[in-house]
Design a protein around this motif. Sequence first.
Motif, PDB file in Angstrom:
ATOM      1  N   TYR A 164       0.214  -9.309   6.148  1.00  0.00           N
ATOM      2  CA  TYR A 164       2.028 -10.448   4.790  1.00  0.00           C
ATOM      3  C   TYR A 164       2.452  -9.968   4.134  1.00  0.00           C
ATOM      4  O   TYR A 164       3.389  -9.064   3.388  1.00  0.00           O
ATOM      5  CB  TYR A 164       1.164 -11.355   4.489  1.00  0.00           C
ATOM      6  CG  TYR A 164       0.152 -12.842   5.339  1.00  0.00           C
ATOM      7  CD1 TYR A 164       1.676 -13.184   5.829  1.00  0.00           C
ATOM      8  CD2 TYR A 164      -0.514 -12.789   5.867  1.00  0.00           C
ATOM      9  CE1 TYR A 164       1.605 -14.736   6.510  1.00  0.00           C
ATOM     10  CE2 TYR A 164      -1.011 -13.973   6.705  1.00  0.00           C
ATOM     11  CZ  TYR A 164       0.144 -14.498   7.438  1.00  0.00           C
ATOM     12  OH  TYR A 164      -0.190 -15.265   8.416  1.00  0.00           O
ATOM     13  N   GLY A 165       1.344  -8.810   3.221  1.00  0.00           N
ATOM     14  CA  GLY A 165       1.212  -7.786   1.246  1.00  0.00           C
ATOM     15  C   GLY A 165       2.640  -5.986   2.676  1.00  0.00           C
ATOM     16  O   GLY A 165       3.546  -6.147   2.075  1.00  0.00           O
ATOM     17  N   LYS A 166       1.375  -5.602   2.959  1.00  0.00           N
ATOM     18  CA  LYS A 166       2.179  -4.286   3.381  1.00  0.00           C
ATOM     19  C   LYS A 166       2.828  -4.790   5.462  1.00  0.00           C
ATOM     20  O   LYS A 166       3.740  -3.757   4.833  1.00  0.00           O
ATOM     21  CB  LYS A 166       0.809  -3.521   3.171  1.00  0.00           C
ATOM     22  CG  LYS A 166       0.290  -3.186   2.013  1.00  0.00           C
ATOM     23  CD  LYS A 166      -0.985  -2.663   2.217  1.00  0.00           C
ATOM     24  CE  LYS A 166      -1.761  -2.377   0.826  1.00  0.00           C
ATOM     25  NZ  LYS A 166      -3.282  -1.719   1.210  1.00  0.00           N
ATOM     26  N   LEU A 177       1.835 -16.871  -0.484  1.00  0.00           N
ATOM     27  CA  LEU A 177       3.015 -16.120   0.258  1.00  0.00           C
ATOM     28  C   LEU A 177       3.914 -16.472  -0.636  1.00  0.00           C
ATOM     29  O   LEU A 177       4.601 -17.682  -0.636  1.00  0.00           O
ATOM     30  CB  LEU A 177       3.065 -16.441   1.365  1.00  0.00           C
ATOM     31  CG  LEU A 177       1.788 -15.858   2.384  1.00  0.00           C
ATOM     32  CD1 LEU A 177       2.399 -16.158   3.746  1.00  0.00           C
ATOM     33  CD2 LEU A 177       1.021 -14.306   2.189  1.00  0.00           C
ATOM     34  N   LYS A 191      -4.068 -10.334   3.115  1.00  0.00           N
ATOM     35  CA  LYS A 191      -3.358  -9.730   2.143  1.00  0.00           C
ATOM     36  C   LYS A 191      -2.742  -8.521   2.317  1.00  0.00           C
ATOM     37  O   LYS A 191      -1.375  -8.180   2.497  1.00  0.00           O
ATOM     38  CB  LYS A 191      -3.942  -9.692   1.210  1.00  0.00           C
ATOM     39  CG  LYS A 191      -3.661  -9.220   0.039  1.00  0.00           C
ATOM     40  CD  LYS A 191      -4.340  -9.141  -1.364  1.00  0.00           C
ATOM     41  CE  LYS A 191      -4.024  -8.724  -2.735  1.00  0.00           C
ATOM     42  NZ  LYS A 191      -4.768  -8.477  -3.556  1.00  0.00           N
ATOM     43  N   ASP A 192      -2.611  -7.647   3.228  1.00  0.00           N
ATOM     44  CA  ASP A 192      -2.910  -5.976   3.715  1.00  0.00           C
ATOM     45  C   ASP A 192      -1.856  -6.939   4.758  1.00  0.00           C
ATOM     46  O   ASP A 192      -0.175  -6.240   4.707  1.00  0.00           O
ATOM     47  CB  ASP A 192      -4.059  -5.342   4.186  1.00  0.00           C
ATOM     48  CG  ASP A 192      -4.482  -5.195   3.407  1.00  0.00           C
ATOM     49  OD1 ASP A 192      -4.378  -5.211   2.544  1.00  0.00           O
ATOM     50  OD2 ASP A 192      -5.233  -4.012   3.662  1.00  0.00           O
ATOM     51  N   LYS A 198       6.146 -10.695  -0.563  1.00  0.00           N
ATOM     52  CA  LYS A 198       5.011 -11.050  -2.184  1.00  0.00           C
ATOM     53  C   LYS A 198       4.129 -12.091  -1.573  1.00  0.00           C
ATOM     54  O   LYS A 198       3.944 -13.055  -1.239  1.00  0.00           O
ATOM     55  CB  LYS A 198       6.155 -11.070  -2.885  1.00  0.00           C
ATOM     56  CG  LYS A 198       5.461 -11.593  -4.737  1.00  0.00           C
ATOM     57  CD  LYS A 198       5.954 -12.169  -5.703  1.00  0.00           C
ATOM     58  CE  LYS A 198       5.771 -11.897  -6.615  1.00  0.00           C
ATOM     59  NZ  LYS A 198       6.294 -12.949  -7.868  1.00  0.00           N
ATOM     60  N   VAL A 199       2.772 -11.216  -2.236  1.00  0.00           N
ATOM     61  CA  VAL A 199       1.785 -12.198  -2.732  1.00  0.00           C
ATOM     62  C   VAL A 199       0.895 -12.125  -3.387  1.00  0.00           C
ATOM     63  O   VAL A 199       0.702 -10.792  -4.266  1.00  0.00           O
ATOM     64  CB  VAL A 199       0.641 -11.291  -1.279  1.00  0.00           C
ATOM     65  CG1 VAL A 199      -0.417 -12.368  -0.236  1.00  0.00           C
ATOM     66  CG2 VAL A 199       1.457 -11.502   0.455  1.00  0.00           C
ATOM     67  N   THR A 200       0.222 -13.217  -3.452  1.00  0.00           N
ATOM     68  CA  THR A 200      -0.893 -13.200  -5.165  1.00  0.00           C
ATOM     69  C   THR A 200      -1.729 -13.399  -4.699  1.00  0.00           C
ATOM     70  O   THR A 200      -1.980 -14.887  -3.915  1.00  0.00           O
ATOM     71  CB  THR A 200      -0.545 -14.209  -6.415  1.00  0.00           C
ATOM     72  OG1 THR A 200       0.191 -15.124  -5.816  1.00  0.00           O
ATOM     73  CG2 THR A 200       0.856 -12.864  -6.720  1.00  0.00           C
ATOM     74  N   LYS A 201      -3.021 -13.087  -4.700  1.00  0.00           N
ATOM     75  CA  LYS A 201      -4.760 -13.974  -4.845  1.00  0.00           C
ATOM     76  C   LYS A 201      -5.055 -15.038  -5.968  1.00  0.00           C
ATOM     77  O   LYS A 201      -5.516 -14.067  -7.035  1.00  0.00           O
ATOM     78  CB  LYS A 201      -4.941 -12.473  -4.616  1.00  0.00           C
ATOM     79  CG  LYS A 201      -6.887 -13.255  -3.461  1.00  0.00           C
ATOM     80  CD  LYS A 201      -7.931 -12.156  -3.190  1.00  0.00           C
ATOM     81  CE  LYS A 201      -8.605 -12.080  -3.073  1.00  0.00           C
ATOM     82  NZ  LYS A 201      -9.663 -11.214  -2.891  1.00  0.00           N
TER      83      LYS A 201
END
Length: 126
Positions: free
Chosen positions: A23-25, A41, A20-21, A30-33
């Motif tokens: 791909y997102g940061k 993604l 998550k970090d 934009k990443v949702t869990k």
Amino acid sequence: MLKENKAFSSFSAKNIEEEKDFYGKTLGLKVTKGMEGILTLHLAGGNDVIIYPKENHTPATYTVLNFSVDNIDKTVDELTNKGIKMEKYNTDEIKTDEKGIMRGNGPTIAWFKDPSGNILSVIDGM
């Protein structure tokens, strides 16, 4: 039979929070869990890719996700400046330059890995 159905790709990861970090940061996507720790993604063009946790994850030995870019040299420099190590190859089939970019043998492409060891690429102008 399935031409009207939405499709998506997926691959596994060993540590969803690291993914998550990354791909997102790091990559700025934009990443949702969602439920069960599954990441989505949200890619340009309305496409989604699912990353699911797998305790006994083994990294793929092939490219799981390709990003089309307008300027591969600039993109590789930006990725490298964020601490991402580009993969370097020197085989009969694949030879990359000092930046990790393969040129003149198919599409101009560079590979790197996510925290789980899955192979990603940036491809010039596809």
